[in-house]
Design a protein around this motif. Structure first.
Motif, mmCIF file in Angstrom:
data_model
loop_
_atom_site.group_PDB
_atom_site.id
_atom_site.type_symbol
_atom_site.label_atom_id
_atom_site.label_comp_id
_atom_site.label_asym_id
_atom_site.label_seq_id
_atom_site.Cartn_x
_atom_site.Cartn_y
_atom_site.Cartn_z
ATOM 1 N N THR A 264 0.752 -1.226 0.020
ATOM 2 C CA THR A 264 -0.006 -0.040 -0.092
ATOM 3 C C THR A 264 0.928 1.177 0.041
ATOM 4 N N LYS A 265 2.084 0.967 0.403
ATOM 5 C CA LYS A 265 2.909 2.237 0.526
ATOM 6 C C LYS A 265 3.151 2.633 -0.800
ATOM 7 N N CYS A 266 3.090 1.979 -1.954
ATOM 8 C CA CYS A 266 3.366 2.253 -3.349
ATOM 9 C C CYS A 266 2.306 3.350 -3.816
ATOM 10 N N ARG A 267 1.178 3.413 -3.311
ATOM 11 C CA ARG A 267 -0.031 4.282 -3.686
ATOM 12 C C ARG A 267 0.506 5.685 -4.058
ATOM 13 N N PHE A 268 1.256 6.163 -3.181
ATOM 14 C CA PHE A 268 1.827 7.658 -3.383
ATOM 15 C C PHE A 268 2.295 7.910 -4.675
ATOM 16 N N VAL A 269 3.337 7.033 -5.236
ATOM 17 C CA VAL A 269 3.899 7.334 -6.451
ATOM 18 C C VAL A 269 3.009 7.394 -7.459
ATOM 19 N N TRP A 270 2.094 6.158 -7.524
ATOM 20 C CA TRP A 270 1.336 6.309 -8.606
ATOM 21 C C TRP A 270 0.237 7.256 -9.018
ATOM 22 N N ASN A 271 -0.059 7.758 -7.533
ATOM 23 C CA ASN A 271 -1.070 8.732 -7.825
ATOM 24 C C ASN A 271 -0.622 10.231 -7.904
ATOM 25 N N VAL A 272 0.715 10.226 -7.638
ATOM 26 C CA VAL A 272 1.420 11.711 -8.140
ATOM 27 C C VAL A 272 2.203 11.341 -9.306
ATOM 28 N N ALA A 273 2.872 10.700 -9.530
ATOM 29 C CA ALA A 273 3.731 10.475 -10.675
ATOM 30 C C ALA A 273 3.528 9.489 -11.574
ATOM 31 N N GLY A 274 2.176 8.810 -11.545
ATOM 32 C CA GLY A 274 1.707 7.641 -12.423
ATOM 33 C C GLY A 274 1.920 7.962 -13.709
ATOM 34 N N ALA A 275 1.299 9.173 -14.248
ATOM 35 C CA ALA A 275 0.964 9.561 -15.535
ATOM 36 C C ALA A 275 2.274 9.655 -16.351
ATOM 37 N N ALA A 276 3.406 10.357 -15.543
ATOM 38 C CA ALA A 276 4.632 10.292 -16.176
ATOM 39 C C ALA A 276 5.326 9.117 -16.497
ATOM 40 N N LEU A 277 5.305 8.483 -15.207
ATOM 41 C CA LEU A 277 6.121 6.823 -15.503
ATOM 42 C C LEU A 277 5.273 6.007 -16.516
ATOM 43 N N CYS A 278 4.048 6.276 -16.723
ATOM 44 C CA CYS A 278 3.500 5.224 -17.925
ATOM 45 C C CYS A 278 3.765 5.685 -19.223
ATOM 46 N N TYR A 279 3.923 7.057 -19.459
ATOM 47 C CA TYR A 279 4.544 7.738 -20.550
ATOM 48 C C TYR A 279 5.572 7.326 -20.871
ATOM 49 N N LEU A 280 6.934 7.312 -19.626
ATOM 50 C CA LEU A 280 8.057 7.046 -19.952
ATOM 51 C C LEU A 280 8.224 5.707 -20.002
ATOM 52 N N HIS A 281 7.583 4.675 -19.451
ATOM 53 C CA HIS A 281 7.719 3.317 -19.750
ATOM 54 C C HIS A 281 7.107 2.910 -21.280
ATOM 55 N N ALA A 282 6.030 3.653 -21.741
ATOM 56 C CA ALA A 282 5.706 3.301 -22.992
ATOM 57 C C ALA A 282 6.322 3.592 -24.078
ATOM 58 N N THR A 283 7.226 5.116 -23.814
ATOM 59 C CA THR A 283 8.237 5.560 -24.795
ATOM 60 C C THR A 283 9.480 4.544 -24.876
ATOM 61 N N LYS A 284 9.831 4.068 -23.680
ATOM 62 C CA LYS A 284 11.297 3.125 -23.610
ATOM 63 C C LYS A 284 10.900 1.931 -24.470
ATOM 64 N N TYR A 285 9.429 1.408 -24.135
ATOM 65 C CA TYR A 285 8.963 0.148 -24.758
ATOM 66 C C TYR A 285 9.084 0.095 -26.235
ATOM 67 N N ALA A 286 8.649 1.255 -26.609
ATOM 68 C CA ALA A 286 8.363 1.237 -28.076
ATOM 69 C C ALA A 286 9.816 1.727 -28.766
ATOM 70 N N VAL A 287 10.676 2.283 -28.164
ATOM 71 C CA VAL A 287 12.093 2.392 -28.584
ATOM 72 C C VAL A 287 12.919 0.916 -28.792
ATOM 73 N N GLN A 288 12.683 0.352 -27.770
ATOM 74 C CA GLN A 288 13.197 -1.013 -27.821
ATOM 75 C C GLN A 288 12.737 -1.737 -28.864
ATOM 76 N N ARG A 289 11.324 -1.870 -29.267
ATOM 77 C CA ARG A 289 10.806 -2.515 -30.282
ATOM 78 C C ARG A 289 10.780 -1.909 -31.604
ATOM 79 N N GLY A 290 11.395 -0.586 -31.771
ATOM 80 C CA GLY A 290 11.278 0.079 -32.834
ATOM 81 C C GLY A 290 9.894 0.343 -33.447
ATOM 82 N N GLU A 291 9.228 0.778 -32.392
ATOM 83 C CA GLU A 291 7.766 1.362 -32.761
ATOM 84 C C GLU A 291 7.629 2.657 -32.423
#
Length: 306
Positions: A264-291
């Motif tokens: 439950t301690k993880c709740r803070f980061v996803w409520n505050v920085a979740g949108a930025a982290l999801c965008y960063l993860h999607a971008t890195k994932y796409a770069v790795q796959r050339g998408e």
């Protein structure tokens, strides 16, 4: 079942064919050994009282129920279960079993008399000196039961204890660990996270709706510190700075969650920085796959999959 009229009679239904084989023959009907004491006839209902007397009767009944409760119902049920535990315990001789069975029959009668509203007392000779441990009767003497009921309880406790002792695995995603943060950024968000923990503790005494609303306000204040705006999509800050701080928050929070083994301690980061982290993860994932990636509103995504 057995003529139950659903007025509180305890019964259960089984579809286990192996168990039901023991009841293929019809058993003798229950014979009530204890009869309710004869009481003076009372009027059958409110219509038999005039207004002033009815009010007095109802008031007295309320006082009696509130301040002079009859514990016979619960006591007879608890003593019956304790006697049954002894009855099921191995090594009990036949004479004691017969004595226990007689007491149990009397307790059944007392239970249903009390359930029907009769004033009854559970005699001392029907009560038990100690309760089996699985009944968890605090304030009373107890013993460790070796009956099937006690063994089921012990096995359940063992499984629960084993599950609680198992370390909760909280792992981090490598793509967020790869983004390095400056010392100043790390120190800044460590202080802010500690500040959040202090403020959040003050909210736990609130009722559920008010607590949720206050937590949302608290999360929103830290989102504004991260994005310089209400939402990630509205930020005017350099995205590299936003991603650096978001990953710093991620590592700080997850390290705290790992040390306390509290997801439950993880709740803070996803409520505050979740949108930025999801965008960063999607971008890195796409770069790795050339998408390529595309930003899309959630409402549009819902329409695509409905």
């Amino acid at each position: 079942m057995a003529g139950s009229d659903f007025d509180g009679d305890e019964f259960w239904v089984s579809r286990n064919h192996m168990l039901l084989k023991a009841f293929e023959k019809r058993s003798e009907p229950w014979v009530q050994l204890l009869k309710p004491k004869e009481t003076q006839h009372k009027p059958s209902g409110p219509r038999d009282f005039n207004e002033s007397i009815l009010e007095r009767v109802l008031f007295n009944e309320c006082l009696t129920t509130t301040f002079i409760p009859n514990y016979a119902l619960g006591l007879s049920s608890d003593c019956w279960l304790a006697h049954m535990d002894r009855f099921l315990t191995g090594g009990v001789d036949q004479d004691e079993k017969e004595s226990i069975a007689k007491n149990m029959i009397k307790l059944v009668d007392l239970y249903y008399l009390a359930l029907d509203g009769h004033k009854v007392n559970v005699d001392r000779n029907l009560r038990v000196q100690a309760y089996p441990h699985f009944m968890e009767k605090k304030g009373f003497d107890s013993y460790h039961s070796t009956s099937i009921l006690g063994r089921i309880y012990d096995e359940t406790e063992r499984v629960i204890s084993q599950q609680c002792d198992e370390q909760i695995q909280i792992t981090t995603l490598p793509c967020f660990d790869e983004v390095e943060a400056t010392r100043e950024c790390t120190f800044l968000w460590e202080d802010r996270y500690q500040e959040y923990l202090t403020k959040s503790r003050q909210l736990f005494d609130l009722d559920k709706e008010e607590k949720n609303a206050e937590f949302q306000k608290l999360y929103q204040s830290y989102k504004h510190l991260l994005y310089g705006a209400d939402e990630f999509e509205e930020t005017k800050r350099d995205l590299s700075d936003v991603f650096m701080e978001a990953c710093a928050i991620y590592r700080i929070v997850y390290e705290r969650a790992r040390s306390t083994r509290s997801v439950t301690k993880c709740r803070f980061v996803w409520n505050v920085a979740g949108a930025a982290l999801c965008y960063l993860h999607a971008t890195k994932y796409a770069v790795q796959r050339g998408e390529k990636t595309a930003l899309c509103p959630l409402s549009v995504i819902r329409q695509l999959y409905i």
